[in-house]
Design a protein around this motif. Structure first.
Motif, PDB file in Angstrom:
ATOM      1  N   LEU A   1      -3.160   7.375  12.124  1.00  0.00           N
ATOM      2  CA  LEU A   1      -2.826   6.401  11.087  1.00  0.00           C
ATOM      3  C   LEU A   1      -3.411   5.048  11.437  1.00  0.00           C
ATOM      4  O   LEU A   1      -3.707   4.751  12.599  1.00  0.00           O
ATOM      5  CB  LEU A   1      -1.307   6.291  10.932  1.00  0.00           C
ATOM      6  CG  LEU A   1      -0.549   7.578  10.578  1.00  0.00           C
ATOM      7  CD1 LEU A   1       0.945   7.336  10.597  1.00  0.00           C
ATOM      8  CD2 LEU A   1      -0.989   8.106   9.221  1.00  0.00           C
ATOM      9  N   ASP A   2      -3.552   4.189  10.418  1.00  0.00           N
ATOM     10  CA  ASP A   2      -4.056   2.844  10.685  1.00  0.00           C
ATOM     11  C   ASP A   2      -2.943   1.955  11.222  1.00  0.00           C
ATOM     12  O   ASP A   2      -1.792   2.371  11.357  1.00  0.00           O
ATOM     13  CB  ASP A   2      -4.676   2.245   9.418  1.00  0.00           C
ATOM     14  CG  ASP A   2      -3.690   2.215   8.254  1.00  0.00           C
ATOM     15  OD1 ASP A   2      -2.487   1.999   8.493  1.00  0.00           O
ATOM     16  OD2 ASP A   2      -4.129   2.418   7.103  1.00  0.00           O
ATOM     17  N   ALA A  10       0.841  -1.198   0.000  1.00  0.00           N
ATOM     18  CA  ALA A  10       0.000   0.000   0.000  1.00  0.00           C
ATOM     19  C   ALA A  10       0.879   1.252   0.000  1.00  0.00           C
ATOM     20  O   ALA A  10       1.910   1.294   0.678  1.00  0.00           O
ATOM     21  CB  ALA A  10      -0.917  -0.010   1.217  1.00  0.00           C
ATOM     22  N   PRO A  11       0.510   2.275  -0.758  1.00  0.00           N
ATOM     23  CA  PRO A  11       1.340   3.489  -0.825  1.00  0.00           C
ATOM     24  C   PRO A  11       1.615   4.110   0.545  1.00  0.00           C
ATOM     25  O   PRO A  11       2.728   4.568   0.820  1.00  0.00           O
ATOM     26  CB  PRO A  11       0.515   4.424  -1.713  1.00  0.00           C
ATOM     27  CG  PRO A  11      -0.331   3.516  -2.543  1.00  0.00           C
ATOM     28  CD  PRO A  11      -0.640   2.343  -1.679  1.00  0.00           C
ATOM     29  N   ALA A  12       0.604   4.117   1.403  1.00  0.00           N
ATOM     30  CA  ALA A  12       0.790   4.715   2.728  1.00  0.00           C
ATOM     31  C   ALA A  12       1.835   3.955   3.526  1.00  0.00           C
ATOM     32  O   ALA A  12       2.673   4.554   4.224  1.00  0.00           O
ATOM     33  CB  ALA A  12      -0.533   4.748   3.485  1.00  0.00           C
ATOM     34  N   ALA A  13       1.829   2.614   3.422  1.00  0.00           N
ATOM     35  CA  ALA A  13       2.795   1.808   4.163  1.00  0.00           C
ATOM     36  C   ALA A  13       4.213   2.035   3.628  1.00  0.00           C
ATOM     37  O   ALA A  13       5.173   2.155   4.404  1.00  0.00           O
ATOM     38  CB  ALA A  13       2.423   0.333   4.068  1.00  0.00           C
ATOM     39  N   THR A  47       0.976   8.491  15.125  1.00  0.00           N
ATOM     40  CA  THR A  47       0.331   7.190  14.915  1.00  0.00           C
ATOM     41  C   THR A  47      -1.142   7.215  15.303  1.00  0.00           C
ATOM     42  O   THR A  47      -1.889   6.303  14.948  1.00  0.00           O
ATOM     43  CB  THR A  47       1.051   6.096  15.727  1.00  0.00           C
ATOM     44  OG1 THR A  47       0.945   6.391  17.129  1.00  0.00           O
ATOM     45  CG2 THR A  47       2.511   6.017  15.352  1.00  0.00           C
ATOM     46  N   THR A  81       0.213   1.204   8.733  1.00  0.00           N
ATOM     47  CA  THR A  81       1.050   2.389   8.512  1.00  0.00           C
ATOM     48  C   THR A  81       1.795   2.765   9.783  1.00  0.00           C
ATOM     49  O   THR A  81       2.977   3.133   9.744  1.00  0.00           O
ATOM     50  CB  THR A  81       0.192   3.568   8.033  1.00  0.00           C
ATOM     51  OG1 THR A  81      -0.611   3.165   6.919  1.00  0.00           O
ATOM     52  CG2 THR A  81       1.068   4.734   7.616  1.00  0.00           C
ATOM     53  N   SER A  82       1.124   2.669  10.917  1.00  0.00           N
ATOM     54  CA  SER A  82       1.765   2.992  12.191  1.00  0.00           C
ATOM     55  C   SER A  82       2.930   2.050  12.468  1.00  0.00           C
ATOM     56  O   SER A  82       3.997   2.480  12.920  1.00  0.00           O
ATOM     57  CB  SER A  82       0.743   2.917  13.329  1.00  0.00           C
ATOM     58  OG  SER A  82      -0.302   3.832  13.133  1.00  0.00           O
ATOM     59  N   MET A 102       5.335   4.701   2.072  1.00  0.00           N
ATOM     60  CA  MET A 102       5.761   6.045   2.470  1.00  0.00           C
ATOM     61  C   MET A 102       6.165   6.072   3.943  1.00  0.00           C
ATOM     62  O   MET A 102       7.114   6.757   4.327  1.00  0.00           O
ATOM     63  CB  MET A 102       4.634   7.047   2.212  1.00  0.00           C
ATOM     64  CG  MET A 102       4.356   7.321   0.739  1.00  0.00           C
ATOM     65  SD  MET A 102       2.986   8.486   0.509  1.00  0.00           S
ATOM     66  CE  MET A 102       3.664   9.942   1.308  1.00  0.00           C
ATOM     67  N   ALA A 103       5.453   5.300   4.772  1.00  0.00           N
ATOM     68  CA  ALA A 103       5.792   5.240   6.188  1.00  0.00           C
ATOM     69  C   ALA A 103       7.142   4.566   6.395  1.00  0.00           C
ATOM     70  O   ALA A 103       7.918   4.964   7.271  1.00  0.00           O
ATOM     71  CB  ALA A 103       4.701   4.502   6.963  1.00  0.00           C
TER      72      ALA A 103
END
Length: 499
Positions: free
Chosen positions: A48-49, A9-12, A45, A52-53, A14-15
């Motif tokens: 964030l989900d 996932a893009p968010a993961a 965090t 991602t956290s 990026m994290a």
């Protein structure tokens, strides 16, 4: 496959990159450290989900441990306590005109140690957790003595001075509350000392401030521009092959120690460094810029980042202070560490280990890209560089507890470190004694209670007995080396003073 999709996932992603970048920056700034990095990132965090956290926290954790090696190599100041052993050979290597290669060794070793630890944990996490449960107070005491024996290896010039410095570190750690009775010791009426002497100001003062004072007192040295040859240089394949098994062994040491709750990466790096110095065919070069010293320290302390997650996730027991903060962060995300986590949340655990692998790969890429920027520190005029170090350690130390008293400890530790340098006392044994003292004292007192004050009953534990024997062998090793040297040369060389 579910875990891979979560990581993709893009968010993961990026994290992973953002957390690792932030961790490297925090770790490279002396006095900040991993705990502060995790604490600073913790509020983010909340919004964030889970996935991602986790990626953000792991990136900050691993990146900060690696980032400490950058300042350790470039300015003789470990950015985090975990990089205390890296200073011993990293900075001499930089001063000898090879800072780029020193950074390359640190980056490669850190990445290798982290990845190998991930592989071990994926296969053997339950078994490692069960092994950690077998350690009681007696075993911890034996392990502490075994780790303390590394002073013999670190004190190159004088064993007697190394032992005295180690005893000084042991004493400093007794300041504060008694671990058994709760009575106050050596606080001299200062409320701030009731919690003991903090490791961060002590470490920053001993290494950073004493280095500044030492340079001020000594003759002026040319600026670092003549030292810097390149920003980042990877070791050759031949050198990597030569030290491959050292990286493997050091990573396994870090993984094993990381699974033992409460030990931490600082002790792991010191133990690994001491083991490398005892066994390396290039042991005579240690302390003079030997890559083996960097490899041993960085492979071990970055392997701990994965190893410490074993008791944290499987038992709910933090492996070190950083994972204690992470434990709270996971709880905030409705993740309950414990035995059921592996059986009821297999996808999440798998994702966590995959994210840890991704973080280590990102750490290698970002380390290679950021090293030239940090390497420019050596091109600054020395007065400006030293002034910057003072500002950084002052702000960094104060920001940990917002305590002016900690700044006093930094100054006092700097003066003590300067005097120790002037008297030719090694500084590393002070840190070794200070780090290991709480474990040695607490486990000894608990063990004496369990055995009815019978110290000889400690040998009844098979694990403790093996560690006691190994400690004795390592302590006697210098005498054996002295005896062999005397047989060959026919001259008497004193094993304590070394001259």
């Amino acid at each position: 496959m579910t875990a891979l999709m979560m990581l993709a996932a893009p968010a993961a992603l990026m994290a992973v990159m953002g957390g690792t970048l932030f961790g490297i920056l925090v770790g490279a700034l002396p006095g900040l450290g991993s705990v502060l990095g995790i604490t600073v990132i913790l509020p983010f965090t909340y919004m964030l989900d889970q996935t991602t956290s986790i990626a953000l926290l792991l990136g900050t954790y691993c990146g900060s441990v690696y980032g400490g090696s950058i300042s350790a190599i470039l300015i003789n100041t470990p950015g985090t306590p975990q990089s205390a052993a890296t200073v011993l050979d990293g900075y001499p290597m930089a001063r000898s005109g090879r800072p780029a290669l020193a950074l390359g060794w640190a980056t490669v070793s850190s990445t290798f140690g982290g990845l190998l630890a991930c592989g071990v944990l994926i296969v053997a996490a339950p078994a490692l957790a069960r092994f950690g449960l077998r350690f009681g107070p007696i075993e911890y005491f034996a392990l502490g003595l075994f780790a303390l024996s590394c002073i013999v290896s670190v004190a190159r010039e004088s064993l007697l001075k190394g032992v005295l410095a180690g005893l000084f570190g042991l004493f400093l750690a007794t300041v504060g509350q008694d671990p058994v009775t709760g009575a106050m010791r050596f606080d001299y009426g200062f409320f701030e000392l009731s919690a003991g002497v903090s490791l961060v100001p002590l470490l920053v003062g001993l290494f950073a401030v004493s280095e500044v004072l030492w340079r001020i007192a000594g003759p002026a040295e040319p600026g670092g521009a003549s030292i810097m040859k390149a920003g980042f240089e990877l070791p050759s394949l031949a050198e990597l092959r030569l030290r491959f098994w050292l990286m493997v062994k050091s990573a396994l040491i870090g993984t094993g120690i990381g699974t033992l709750p409460g030990i931490g990466a600082t002790a792991a790096s010191l133990v690994s460094y001491a083991d490398a110095k005892r066994t390396s065919p290039r042991r005579d070069n240690f302390g003079r810029g030997e890559p083996d010293g960097i490899v041993a320290s960085e492979s071990a302390n970055n392997a701990v980042t994965a190893g410490a997650l074993v008791p944290t996730l499987s038992l709910g027991v933090p492996g070190d202070p950083v994972t204690a903060v992470m434990l709270g962060a996971l709880t905030i995300q409705n993740i309950t560490p414990g035995p059921r986590l592996f059986s009821e949340n297999g996808d999440l655990v798998t994702y966590l280990f995959l994210a840890l692998i991704a973080v280590n790969l990102a750490m290698f890429v970002l380390g290679a890209l950021l090293a030239p920027a940090f390497s420019r520190l050596l091109k600054l005029p020395e007065p400006l560089l030293m002034a910057s170090v003072v500002v950084l350690v002052t702000v960094g130390t104060y920001s940990v507890n917002s305590s002016a008293f900690d700044l006093g400890i930094v100054l006092l530790a700097g003066l003590v470190g300067f005097v120790l340098r002037w008297l030719a006392f090694p500084l590393a044994p002070v840190v070794i004694g200070f780090v290991l003292s709480p474990m040695i004292e607490g486990s000894l007192r608990q063990g004496m209670i369990l055995t009815g004050d019978n110290i000889w009953a400690f040998g009844a534990s098979p694990i403790a007995a093996v560690l006691f024997v190994l400690t004795g062998l390592f302590l006697l090793w210098p005498l054996y080396g002295w005896w062999r040297g005397r047989q060959r040369s026919g001259t008497g060389v004193h094993p304590v003073s070394g001259d």
